[in-house]
Design a protein around this motif. Structure first.
Motif, PDB file in Angstrom:
ATOM      1  N   ASN A  97       0.822  -1.209   0.000  1.00  0.00           N
ATOM      2  CA  ASN A  97       0.000   0.000   0.000  1.00  0.00           C
ATOM      3  C   ASN A  97       0.856   1.260   0.000  1.00  0.00           C
ATOM      4  O   ASN A  97       0.531   2.247  -0.659  1.00  0.00           O
ATOM      5  CB  ASN A  97      -0.940   0.003   1.201  1.00  0.00           C
ATOM      6  N   VAL A  98       1.939   1.217   0.748  1.00  0.00           N
ATOM      7  CA  VAL A  98       2.855   2.368   0.768  1.00  0.00           C
ATOM      8  C   VAL A  98       3.479   2.565  -0.604  1.00  0.00           C
ATOM      9  O   VAL A  98       3.554   3.689  -1.120  1.00  0.00           O
ATOM     10  CB  VAL A  98       3.946   2.171   1.837  1.00  0.00           C
ATOM     11  N   ILE A  99       3.937   1.469  -1.206  1.00  0.00           N
ATOM     12  CA  ILE A  99       4.591   1.566  -2.519  1.00  0.00           C
ATOM     13  C   ILE A  99       3.633   2.092  -3.586  1.00  0.00           C
ATOM     14  O   ILE A  99       3.979   2.974  -4.380  1.00  0.00           O
ATOM     15  CB  ILE A  99       5.147   0.190  -2.936  1.00  0.00           C
ATOM     16  N   ILE A 100       2.418   1.574  -3.600  1.00  0.00           N
ATOM     17  CA  ILE A 100       1.471   1.914  -4.661  1.00  0.00           C
ATOM     18  C   ILE A 100       0.791   3.262  -4.421  1.00  0.00           C
ATOM     19  O   ILE A 100       0.667   4.088  -5.345  1.00  0.00           O
ATOM     20  CB  ILE A 100       0.410   0.810  -4.809  1.00  0.00           C
ATOM     21  N   HIS A 101       0.350   3.499  -3.202  1.00  0.00           N
ATOM     22  CA  HIS A 101      -0.506   4.663  -2.938  1.00  0.00           C
ATOM     23  C   HIS A 101       0.247   5.913  -2.461  1.00  0.00           C
ATOM     24  O   HIS A 101      -0.312   7.010  -2.511  1.00  0.00           O
ATOM     25  CB  HIS A 101      -1.576   4.300  -1.900  1.00  0.00           C
ATOM     26  N   ASP A 102       1.464   5.731  -2.009  1.00  0.00           N
ATOM     27  CA  ASP A 102       2.213   6.898  -1.504  1.00  0.00           C
ATOM     28  C   ASP A 102       3.325   7.335  -2.445  1.00  0.00           C
ATOM     29  O   ASP A 102       4.254   8.028  -2.032  1.00  0.00           O
ATOM     30  CB  ASP A 102       2.806   6.574  -0.120  1.00  0.00           C
TER      31      ASP A 102
ATOM     32  N   GLU B  92       9.066   7.504  -8.722  1.00  0.00           N
ATOM     33  CA  GLU B  92       9.637   7.934  -7.445  1.00  0.00           C
ATOM     34  C   GLU B  92       8.787   7.373  -6.314  1.00  0.00           C
ATOM     35  O   GLU B  92       7.619   7.734  -6.166  1.00  0.00           O
ATOM     36  CB  GLU B  92       9.681   9.468  -7.363  1.00  0.00           C
ATOM     37  N   TYR B  93       9.364   6.469  -5.537  1.00  0.00           N
ATOM     38  CA  TYR B  93       8.653   5.791  -4.462  1.00  0.00           C
ATOM     39  C   TYR B  93       9.256   6.167  -3.115  1.00  0.00           C
ATOM     40  O   TYR B  93      10.453   6.477  -3.024  1.00  0.00           O
ATOM     41  CB  TYR B  93       8.726   4.270  -4.659  1.00  0.00           C
ATOM     42  N   VAL B  94       8.428   6.135  -2.095  1.00  0.00           N
ATOM     43  CA  VAL B  94       8.911   6.542  -0.777  1.00  0.00           C
ATOM     44  C   VAL B  94       9.719   5.427  -0.108  1.00  0.00           C
ATOM     45  O   VAL B  94      10.423   5.684   0.886  1.00  0.00           O
ATOM     46  CB  VAL B  94       7.743   6.949   0.144  1.00  0.00           C
ATOM     47  N   CYS B  95       9.612   4.208  -0.598  1.00  0.00           N
ATOM     48  CA  CYS B  95      10.407   3.116  -0.039  1.00  0.00           C
ATOM     49  C   CYS B  95      10.632   2.052  -1.095  1.00  0.00           C
ATOM     50  O   CYS B  95       9.910   1.993  -2.103  1.00  0.00           O
ATOM     51  CB  CYS B  95       9.733   2.516   1.197  1.00  0.00           C
ATOM     52  N   VAL B  96      11.635   1.238  -0.851  1.00  0.00           N
ATOM     53  CA  VAL B  96      11.983   0.154  -1.765  1.00  0.00           C
ATOM     54  C   VAL B  96      12.131  -1.126  -0.950  1.00  0.00           C
ATOM     55  O   VAL B  96      12.829  -1.135   0.065  1.00  0.00           O
ATOM     56  CB  VAL B  96      13.316   0.443  -2.498  1.00  0.00           C
ATOM     57  N   PRO B  97      11.454  -2.214  -1.346  1.00  0.00           N
ATOM     58  CA  PRO B  97      11.607  -3.474  -0.603  1.00  0.00           C
ATOM     59  C   PRO B  97      13.025  -4.017  -0.750  1.00  0.00           C
ATOM     60  O   PRO B  97      13.666  -3.847  -1.786  1.00  0.00           O
ATOM     61  CB  PRO B  97      10.586  -4.401  -1.267  1.00  0.00           C
TER      62      PRO B  97
END
Length: 235
Positions: free
Chosen positions: A63-68, A74-79
Motif C-alpha cells: 500500500n505504501v509503494i502503490i498509494h504513496d 519515485e517511491y517513498v520506499c523500496v523493498p
C-alpha cells in the motif's frame, strides 16, 4: 531511484498481484474483497498455512509503494531483496505446493489379519518397519504399530506370565491392543505436504498418514508418511 530499486519494486508488485489473484481463485472471491480479508479467510480454511502473517505485513508495504508514490518512478520506499525473495517464495508455495505424492510414495508392507506375530517381528527386525496397515482380505482393519505390539506383549505377560508362542498369535488379536485414539488417517495423493506435517504437530498421538489416490481407505495404498518421515524432512 536507480534501475535496481525499480526492478525490486516491479518484482514485489508482480509477486503480490500473483498472490492476490491466486487467493481470489482459491476462495471464489472477487476484487471487491480486500487482500487482508482473503488472507484471513484462507488462513482459517487452511490452518496449516504458514504465510498469513508475512502477507499481512507485505500488504502494508504494498500500500505504501502503490498509494504513496510521490512522482512517476519515485517511491517513498523500496523493498529489500530479502523481502522480495520471501514474497516470491510464498507465491511459489501457493501456486505449486509440494504434494505428498511423490514425496511419500513408496511400496507399503501390509499384513493380513491372520498373519502370525512371529511373521511381524521378523519384518520389524529384518526391514526395520514399525507401521503395518492390516487387511482382512480387501477390507482395511487398522494400523498395527510397534507400540501396539508392545502393549499386547505387556498385557499377555501381566495376565498369563507364561512364555508366548509367537507363531500361534494372529495379527488381529495384537491389533485389538492398539491405541483407541486416532493414530492414523487416510489422505489423497495430492494433499499438500505442509498440511500433513501440521497434522502430526496438531495430534501428538498420530502415528502415520496412509496415502491412497483419493483418500479412500479401501483404495490401493500408494504410500505412507510417519512422524519419523516428517521429522527427517524437517517439516
Amino acid at each position: 531511484m536507480n534501475s535496481t530499486d525499480l526492478d525490486l519494486i516491479e518484482r514485489f508488485v508482480s509477486a503480490f498481484n500473483a498472490v492476490d489473484f491466486h487467493l481470489q481463485g482459491a476462495l471464489g472471491e472477487d476484487h471487491r474483497s480486500s487482500f487482508r480479508a482473503m488472507v484471513d479467510l484462507y488462513a482459517r480454511r487452511h490452518r496449516w498455512w504458514p504465510d498469513a502473517e508475512s502477507l499481512r505485513v507485505f500488504a502494508s508495504l504494498r500500500n505504501v509503494i502503490i498509494h504513496d508514490k510521490i512522482a512517476p518512478y519515485e517511491y517513498v520506499c523500496v523493498p529489500t531483496i530479502q523481502v522480495v525473495e520471501d514474497l516470491e517464495a510464498i507465491r511459489e508455495r501457493l501456486q505449486h505446493p509440494e504434494r505428498i505424492d511423490p514425496r511419500f510414495s513408496r511400496a507399503v508392507v501390509t499384513l493380513e489379519a491372520g498373519d502370525s506375530l512371529e511373521h511381524v517381528l521378523k519384518l520389524v527386525h529384518e526391514r526395520d518397519i514399525t507401521h503395518f496397515p492390516v487387511y482382512h482380505g480387501t477390507k482395511f482393519s487398522g494400523l498395527l504399530t510397534t507400540n501396539g505390539i508392545t502393549r499386547y506383549l505387556a498385557h499377555h505377560a501381566a495376565k498369563n506370565g507364561a512364555p508366548l508362542d509367537f507363531g500361534s498369535v494372529e495379527v488381529r488379536f495384537v491389533l485389538a491392543r492398539e491405541e483407541s485414539r486416532a493414530i492414523f488417517f487416510f489422505a489423497a495423493r495430492d494433499e499438500p505436504v505442509r498440511k500433513i506435517a501440521f497434522a502430526f504437530h496438531e495430534n501428538t498421538f498420530l502415528e502415520a498418514v496412509l496415502i491412497t489416490p483419493h483418500g479412500g481407505k479401501q483404495e490401493k495404498l500408494i504410500g505412507i508418511a510417519t512422524r519419523a518421515d516428517v521429522l527427517e524432512f524437517g517439516l
